[in-house]
Design a protein around this motif. Structure first.
Motif, PDB file in Angstrom:
ATOM      1  N   THR A 109       0.791  -1.237  -0.078  1.00 48.43           N
ATOM      2  CA  THR A 109       0.158   0.080  -0.238  1.00 48.43           C
ATOM      3  C   THR A 109       0.849   1.204  -0.044  1.00 48.43           C
ATOM      4  OG1 THR A 109      -2.098   0.905   0.850  1.00 48.43           O
ATOM      5  CG2 THR A 109      -0.255   0.279   2.585  1.00 48.43           C
TER       6      THR A 109
ATOM      7  N   VAL B 270       1.975   5.046   1.421  1.00 45.20           N
ATOM      8  CA  VAL B 270       1.510   5.784   2.626  1.00 45.20           C
ATOM      9  C   VAL B 270       2.577   6.915   2.345  1.00 45.20           C
ATOM     10  CG1 VAL B 270       0.929   3.909   4.203  1.00 45.20           C
ATOM     11  CG2 VAL B 270       3.402   4.542   4.069  1.00 45.20           C
TER      12      VAL B 270
ATOM     13  N   THR C  87       6.196   9.705  -0.708  1.00 45.52           N
ATOM     14  CA  THR C  87       5.218   8.465  -0.532  1.00 45.52           C
ATOM     15  C   THR C  87       5.713   7.055  -0.760  1.00 45.52           C
ATOM     16  OG1 THR C  87       3.462   9.783  -1.489  1.00 45.52           O
ATOM     17  CG2 THR C  87       3.242   7.656  -1.869  1.00 45.52           C
TER      18      THR C  87
ATOM     19  N   VAL D  45       1.115   7.062  13.277  1.00 47.63           N
ATOM     20  CA  VAL D  45       0.127   6.449  12.173  1.00 47.63           C
ATOM     21  C   VAL D  45      -1.062   6.905  12.269  1.00 47.63           C
ATOM     22  CG1 VAL D  45      -0.323   4.465  10.712  1.00 47.63           C
ATOM     23  CG2 VAL D  45       1.791   4.373  11.864  1.00 47.63           C
ATOM     24  N   ARG D  46      -1.754   7.663  11.215  1.00 45.82           N
ATOM     25  CA  ARG D  46      -2.787   8.205  11.370  1.00 45.82           C
ATOM     26  C   ARG D  46      -3.211   9.031  12.880  1.00 45.82           C
ATOM     27  NH1 ARG D  46      -3.917   3.059   9.427  1.00 45.82           N
ATOM     28  NH2 ARG D  46      -4.537   2.344  11.484  1.00 45.82           N
TER      29      ARG D  46
ATOM     30  N   LEU E  53      -1.897  -0.953   7.679  1.00 47.60           N
ATOM     31  CA  LEU E  53      -1.759   0.333   6.829  1.00 47.60           C
ATOM     32  C   LEU E  53      -2.980   0.311   5.738  1.00 47.60           C
ATOM     33  CD1 LEU E  53       2.153   0.775   6.723  1.00 47.60           C
ATOM     34  CD2 LEU E  53       0.391   1.955   8.343  1.00 47.60           C
TER      35      LEU E  53
ATOM     36  N   SER F 184      -3.892   2.578   2.057  1.00 44.97           N
ATOM     37  CA  SER F 184      -3.578   3.223   1.228  1.00 44.97           C
ATOM     38  C   SER F 184      -3.998   4.806   1.613  1.00 44.97           C
ATOM     39  CB  SER F 184      -4.147   3.140  -0.382  1.00 44.97           C
ATOM     40  OG  SER F 184      -3.636   3.899  -1.231  1.00 44.97           O
TER      41      SER F 184
ATOM     42  N   ASP G 151      -2.645   6.341   4.111  1.00 45.77           N
ATOM     43  CA  ASP G 151      -2.110   6.722   5.437  1.00 45.77           C
ATOM     44  C   ASP G 151      -1.127   7.566   5.585  1.00 45.77           C
ATOM     45  OD1 ASP G 151      -4.289   5.078   6.781  1.00 45.77           O
ATOM     46  OD2 ASP G 151      -3.106   3.732   7.286  1.00 45.77           O
ATOM     47  N   GLU G 152      -1.056   8.649   6.782  1.00 52.42           N
ATOM     48  CA  GLU G 152      -0.076   9.342   7.060  1.00 52.42           C
ATOM     49  C   GLU G 152       0.764   8.652   8.130  1.00 52.42           C
ATOM     50  OE1 GLU G 152      -1.377  13.964   6.161  1.00 52.42           O
ATOM     51  OE2 GLU G 152      -0.826  13.435   8.292  1.00 52.42           O
TER      52      GLU G 152
END
Length: 86
Positions: A3, A5, A23, A57-58, A71, A73, A75-76
């Motif tokens: 994915t 991130v 990214t 994460v998020r 995770l 697609s 996500d920060e």
């Protein structure tokens, strides 16, 4: 399955990685420690922060250990080094 991130680097981590954001493609199921190791593989100078850095994460802090992350697609992931100040 991988994915995409968005990784955000702050303060000293941005200086060491020489980038503020990027990214990357990583496994959907990955531990926080594996994620950190992936970032260090991309930017070896980050290893200097190993015992001080925190990942988020998020917008949720995660410890650098075998904590499993799921995770999605887009996500920060934030790399937050120790903050200094007075």
């Amino acid at each position: 399955m991988n994915t995409e991130v968005l990784v955000l680097y702050f303060a000293k981590s941005a200086e060491l990685a020489d980038v503020r954001s990027e990214t990357i493609s990583v496994a959907r199921e990955i531990t926080s420690l594996q994620l950190w190791e992936e970032l260090v593989n991309r930017h070896p100078r980050l290893s200097a922060l190993r015992n001080q850095v925190v990942l988020a994460v998020r917008q949720e802090y995660v410890a650098l250990e075998d904590q499993l992350l799921s995770l999605r697609s887009g996500d920060e992931v934030a790399v937050i080094p120790p903050l200094s100040g007075g």
